[in-house]
Enzyme design. Sequence first.
Site, PDB file in Angstrom:
ATOM      1  N   ASP A 126       0.820  -1.225   0.000  1.00 27.40           N
ATOM      2  CA  ASP A 126       0.000   0.000   0.000  1.00 27.40           C
ATOM      3  C   ASP A 126       0.850   1.270   0.000  1.00 27.40           C
ATOM      4  O   ASP A 126       0.310   2.373  -0.132  1.00 27.40           O
ATOM      5  CB  ASP A 126      -1.000   0.004   1.168  1.00 27.40           C
ATOM      6  CG  ASP A 126      -0.347  -0.137   2.546  1.00 27.40           C
ATOM      7  OD1 ASP A 126       0.574  -0.957   2.687  1.00 27.40           O
ATOM      8  OD2 ASP A 126      -0.769   0.576   3.474  1.00 27.40           O
TER       9      ASP A 126
ATOM     10  N   HIS B  91       7.810  -1.203  13.041  1.00 23.95           N
ATOM     11  CA  HIS B  91       6.726  -1.727  12.203  1.00 23.95           C
ATOM     12  C   HIS B  91       6.879  -3.222  11.896  1.00 23.95           C
ATOM     13  O   HIS B  91       6.208  -3.751  11.023  1.00 23.95           O
ATOM     14  CB  HIS B  91       6.644  -0.894  10.911  1.00 23.95           C
ATOM     15  CG  HIS B  91       5.411  -1.171  10.103  1.00 23.95           C
ATOM     16  ND1 HIS B  91       4.153  -1.293  10.671  1.00 23.95           N
ATOM     17  CD2 HIS B  91       5.234  -1.373   8.771  1.00 23.95           C
ATOM     18  CE1 HIS B  91       3.265  -1.545   9.708  1.00 23.95           C
ATOM     19  NE2 HIS B  91       3.897  -1.613   8.550  1.00 23.95           N
TER      20      HIS B  91
ATOM     21  N   ASP C 149       4.259   3.734   8.654  1.00 24.40           N
ATOM     22  CA  ASP C 149       3.567   2.808   9.552  1.00 24.40           C
ATOM     23  C   ASP C 149       4.451   2.484  10.756  1.00 24.40           C
ATOM     24  O   ASP C 149       5.612   2.128  10.600  1.00 24.40           O
ATOM     25  CB  ASP C 149       3.255   1.496   8.824  1.00 24.40           C
ATOM     26  CG  ASP C 149       2.263   1.689   7.682  1.00 24.40           C
ATOM     27  OD1 ASP C 149       1.837   2.828   7.444  1.00 24.40           O
ATOM     28  OD2 ASP C 149       1.921   0.681   7.046  1.00 24.40           O
TER      29      ASP C 149
HETATM   30 ZN   LIG Z   1       0.490   0.685   5.322  1.00 22.77          ZN
HETATM   31 ZN   LIG Z   2       2.985  -1.337   6.622  1.00 23.83          ZN
END
Ligand SMILES: [Zn+2]
Ligand SMILES: [Zn+2]
Length: 309
Positions: free
Chosen positions: A64, A137, A207
Amino acid sequence: MIRVTFLGTAASRPTVGRNAAALAVQREGDLMLFDCGEGTQRQMMRYGTGFGVEAIFVTHLHADHILGITGLLRTLGLQGREEALELYGPPGSRATLDVLVRLGSERIPFQVPIRELAPGDVVTRAGYRVAAFAVDHGVRAVGYALIEDDRLGRFDVERARELGIPEGPLFGRLHRGEPVEVDGRVIHATGVVGPRRPGRRVVYTGDTRPCADTREIARAADLLVHDCTFGEEEADRARETYHATAAGAARTGREAGVRRLVLTHVSARYADDPRTLEDEAAAEFPGARVAHDGLVLEIPFADQDDGSA
Ligand SMILES: [Zn+2]
Ligand SMILES: [Zn+2]
């Protein structure tokens, strides 16, 4: 001028109202992208950032955050771009980024140098730098901080006149901290020029769970853009998936003493109505807000109101 445009504010997958992750930052003619999720190029058209991208900074390789790179580079190629576009990613990202650059049968008519940035690495540009920092993350990931150079101290014009300094080049030299000579007297900058003033600082986590490295680099930042995937009711899930809750992100912003906090990377569950997230964040950091696609923020100097020299 620093202008921040939220091109995509969704977590993991796009929704009708939110595109995958991407943030555009414009500073005095430079345009940088931080992450480049699927469909980012259409968001750039929609929100008018222009296509003069100098560099793309990728936080990590989750799909993403990167699937928009190939399409954007193809479009820039069709537009006849010749200038190189710099592509940065965390340690271990080079091979995947290289695939994204080469994917398809067309060749890109410009250079795309790829450089991996480990926490602490810095990209220096005229007037500012972009520093990579460690985040939490669960995969190799970094956040990025745009840090402007210090500005010259405030120049006291009245005081300079009192000292008999003629307006003109001597003002400039004094302002830069050099002593000047007037009628045989040496005049030092101290007393005429104030202390150097900090530039602006914009921090983007990508993230992450809330973490100490973010708190440290975001100390007194003008803007912190933080992961906010979940609400309190999914706090366990946030921990397990190495994301932040709204409250966790807001606590980080408060502890860092940031001037402005904007939360992004919103789970589909809250995408249409992020008020729960905003309320939970505001309890820790009054004024915190959840970004929406197309949100544009102008970042002033902290002391901009009292004039500048
Ligand atoms: Zn993400
Ligand atoms: Zn991620």
